[in-house]
Design an enzyme around this catalytic site. Structure first.
Site, PDB file in Angstrom:
ATOM      1  N   SER A 196       0.816  -1.222   0.000  1.00 15.14           N
ATOM      2  CA  SER A 196       0.000   0.000   0.000  1.00 15.14           C
ATOM      3  C   SER A 196       0.844   1.264   0.000  1.00 15.14           C
ATOM      4  O   SER A 196       0.434   2.293  -0.555  1.00 15.14           O
ATOM      5  CB  SER A 196      -0.916  -0.002   1.227  1.00 15.14           C
ATOM      6  OG  SER A 196      -1.796  -1.090   1.155  1.00 15.14           O
TER       7      SER A 196
ATOM      8  N   GLU B 276       3.231   2.019  -1.712  1.00 10.74           N
ATOM      9  CA  GLU B 276       3.578   2.421  -3.082  1.00 10.74           C
ATOM     10  C   GLU B 276       2.365   2.931  -3.872  1.00 10.74           C
ATOM     11  O   GLU B 276       2.512   3.378  -5.022  1.00 10.74           O
ATOM     12  CB  GLU B 276       4.203   1.239  -3.843  1.00 10.74           C
ATOM     13  CG  GLU B 276       5.636   0.908  -3.453  1.00 10.74           C
ATOM     14  CD  GLU B 276       5.776   0.204  -2.111  1.00 10.74           C
ATOM     15  OE1 GLU B 276       4.933  -0.669  -1.815  1.00 10.74           O
ATOM     16  OE2 GLU B 276       6.698   0.538  -1.353  1.00 10.74           O
TER      17      GLU B 276
ATOM     18  N   GLU C 143       1.947  -6.354  15.088  1.00 11.08           N
ATOM     19  CA  GLU C 143       2.457  -6.096  16.441  1.00 11.08           C
ATOM     20  C   GLU C 143       3.222  -4.780  16.543  1.00 11.08           C
ATOM     21  O   GLU C 143       3.450  -4.277  17.639  1.00 11.08           O
ATOM     22  CB  GLU C 143       3.387  -7.242  16.854  1.00 11.08           C
ATOM     23  CG  GLU C 143       2.659  -8.558  17.041  1.00 11.08           C
ATOM     24  CD  GLU C 143       3.611  -9.697  17.346  1.00 11.08           C
ATOM     25  OE1 GLU C 143       4.838  -9.467  17.363  1.00 11.08           O
ATOM     26  OE2 GLU C 143       3.122 -10.809  17.565  1.00 11.08           O
TER      27      GLU C 143
ATOM     28  N   HIS D 135       4.054  -0.361  12.120  1.00 16.06           N
ATOM     29  CA  HIS D 135       3.979  -0.288  10.661  1.00 16.06           C
ATOM     30  C   HIS D 135       2.612   0.184  10.172  1.00 16.06           C
ATOM     31  O   HIS D 135       2.498   1.023   9.299  1.00 16.06           O
ATOM     32  CB  HIS D 135       4.242  -1.681  10.077  1.00 16.06           C
ATOM     33  CG  HIS D 135       5.531  -1.788   9.353  1.00 16.06           C
ATOM     34  ND1 HIS D 135       6.686  -2.220   9.954  1.00 16.06           N
ATOM     35  CD2 HIS D 135       5.844  -1.520   8.072  1.00 16.06           C
ATOM     36  CE1 HIS D 135       7.656  -2.202   9.063  1.00 16.06           C
ATOM     37  NE2 HIS D 135       7.180  -1.789   7.917  1.00 16.06           N
TER      38      HIS D 135
ATOM     39  N   ARG E  18     -15.110  -7.262   4.744  1.00 12.26           N
ATOM     40  CA  ARG E  18     -15.206  -6.127   3.810  1.00 12.26           C
ATOM     41  C   ARG E  18     -14.883  -6.528   2.372  1.00 12.26           C
ATOM     42  O   ARG E  18     -15.085  -5.740   1.444  1.00 12.26           O
ATOM     43  CB  ARG E  18     -14.300  -4.997   4.300  1.00 12.26           C
ATOM     44  CG  ARG E  18     -14.922  -4.263   5.466  1.00 12.26           C
ATOM     45  CD  ARG E  18     -13.946  -3.652   6.434  1.00 12.26           C
ATOM     46  NE  ARG E  18     -14.661  -3.116   7.607  1.00 12.26           N
ATOM     47  CZ  ARG E  18     -15.093  -3.865   8.631  1.00 12.26           C
ATOM     48  NH1 ARG E  18     -14.878  -5.163   8.658  1.00 12.26           N
ATOM     49  NH2 ARG E  18     -15.751  -3.321   9.643  1.00 12.26           N
TER      50      ARG E  18
HETATM   51  C1  DLZ Z   1       5.738  -3.807   5.253  1.00 12.26           C
HETATM   52  C2  DLZ Z   1       4.269  -3.980   5.157  1.00 12.26           C
HETATM   53  C3  DLZ Z   1       3.531  -4.454   6.251  1.00 12.26           C
HETATM   54  C4  DLZ Z   1       4.156  -4.792   7.553  1.00 12.26           C
HETATM   55  N1  DLZ Z   1       2.222  -4.656   6.171  1.00 12.26           N
HETATM   56  C5  DLZ Z   1       1.574  -4.355   5.018  1.00 12.26           C
HETATM   57  C6  DLZ Z   1       0.162  -4.533   4.907  1.00 12.26           C
HETATM   58  O1  DLZ Z   1      -0.532  -5.014   5.808  1.00 12.26           O
HETATM   59  N2  DLZ Z   1      -0.421  -4.166   3.740  1.00 12.26           N
HETATM   60  C7  DLZ Z   1       0.280  -3.628   2.693  1.00 12.26           C
HETATM   61  O2  DLZ Z   1      -0.327  -3.287   1.667  1.00 12.26           O
HETATM   62  N3  DLZ Z   1       1.625  -3.478   2.766  1.00 12.26           N
HETATM   63  C8  DLZ Z   1       2.280  -3.834   3.885  1.00 12.26           C
HETATM   64  N4  DLZ Z   1       3.629  -3.690   3.976  1.00 12.26           N
HETATM   65  C9  DLZ Z   1       4.393  -3.301   2.746  1.00 12.26           C
HETATM   66  C10 DLZ Z   1       4.517  -1.799   2.517  1.00 12.26           C
HETATM   67  O3  DLZ Z   1       3.285  -1.248   2.094  1.00 12.26           O
HETATM   68  C11 DLZ Z   1       5.597  -1.501   1.436  1.00 12.26           C
HETATM   69  O4  DLZ Z   1       5.277  -2.224   0.268  1.00 12.26           O
HETATM   70  C12 DLZ Z   1       7.006  -1.893   1.862  1.00 12.26           C
HETATM   71  O5  DLZ Z   1       7.330  -1.304   3.094  1.00 12.26           O
HETATM   72  C13 DLZ Z   1       8.040  -1.460   0.778  1.00 12.26           C
HETATM   73  O6  DLZ Z   1       8.020  -0.037   0.606  1.00 12.26           O
END
Ligand code: DLZ
Length: 200
Positions: A61, A63, A129, A132, A171
């Site tokens: 997300s 990006e 946890e 992030h 959802r």
């Molecule tokens: C790193 C990460 C984490 C922990 N969780 C999610 C998530 O639940 N959903 C999601 O779309 N992306 C997650 N990411 C990835 C980050 O969005 C991103 O792609 C990375 O940190 C690389 O920039």
């Protein structure tokens, strides 16, 4: 049964003249896939031509804002050079490929070359946890709104920010009796795409 939540009754708009982009993250694919399917199904039901739905993926997300921004900008350049961006052209390619899109001979006869009328960003953030979740949810939301206002293209907010996997499933319409929010995003894209032209 009437529920409190949801977009309310809306007139169905004609999407047959629209060109729509969907950008989705690949994190949490089991939730993303039905959301994407629901979004596309509603776009098609509103008359958007398959050839005028462009799907692009990004890793997560985080990006989504840059991809939506670049994808819309690329479509503006494409429209001025009158080359064709077909439905399959962007599938599986990285965002850095956006300025060197290849022609798709199977769809070029029907695909529009106009700039996107709306962009739908789809991602699923599930709280873990660490912190992030908070950082990505906040930055992504703010980034998507910024892209929307800076570009003037409606950017539909398909970012689920949920605390549990079950909340995500509910959802995405994959729990019994639950509603697929992707359908709402498809409807919103068509409504805003049509209204943006009226407001221009
Ligand atoms: C790193 C990460 C984490 C922990 N969780 C999610 C998530 O639940 N959903 C999601 O779309 N992306 C997650 N990411 C990835 C980050 O969005 C991103 O792609 C990375 O940190 C690389 O920039």
């Amino acid at each position: 049964m009437t529920t409190l939540k949801g977009p309310g009754e809306a007139q169905q708009h004609d999407g047959s003249g629209l060109r729509i982009a969907i950008v989705h993250a690949r994190w949490n694919t089991t939730i993303i896939d039905p959301l994407l399917a629901g979004t596309k199904a509603k776009l098609l039901a509103c008359g958007v031509k398959e050839a005028n739905i462009v799907v692009q993926t990004v890793p997560g997300s985080w990006e989504l804002p840059i991809a939506c921004q670049k994808l819309f900008a690329a479509s503006q350049i494409q429209s001025t050079t009158s080359s064709s961006l077909g439905a399959g052209d962007l599938l599986g390619s990285s965002t850095t490929d956006l300025t060197s899109l290849s022609m798709n001979p199977t769809s070029s006869s029907t695909a529009s070359t106009q700039p996107f009328d709306a962009v739908i960003a789809i991602g699923v953030l599930i709280k873990g946890e660490t912190m992030h979740f908070e950082y990505i949810a906040d930055a992504t939301s703010q980034g998507l709104m910024r892209v929307q206002l800076d570009t003037g293209v409606p950017l539909i907010f398909g970012l689920l920010t949920v605390l549990t996997e079950d909340q995500a499933k509910a959802r995405a319409g994959i729990l019994s009796g639950s509603h697929n929010h992707g359908e709402d995003w498809g409807m919103a894209a068509v409504e805003l795409g049509v209204k943006r032209r009226e407001w221009a």
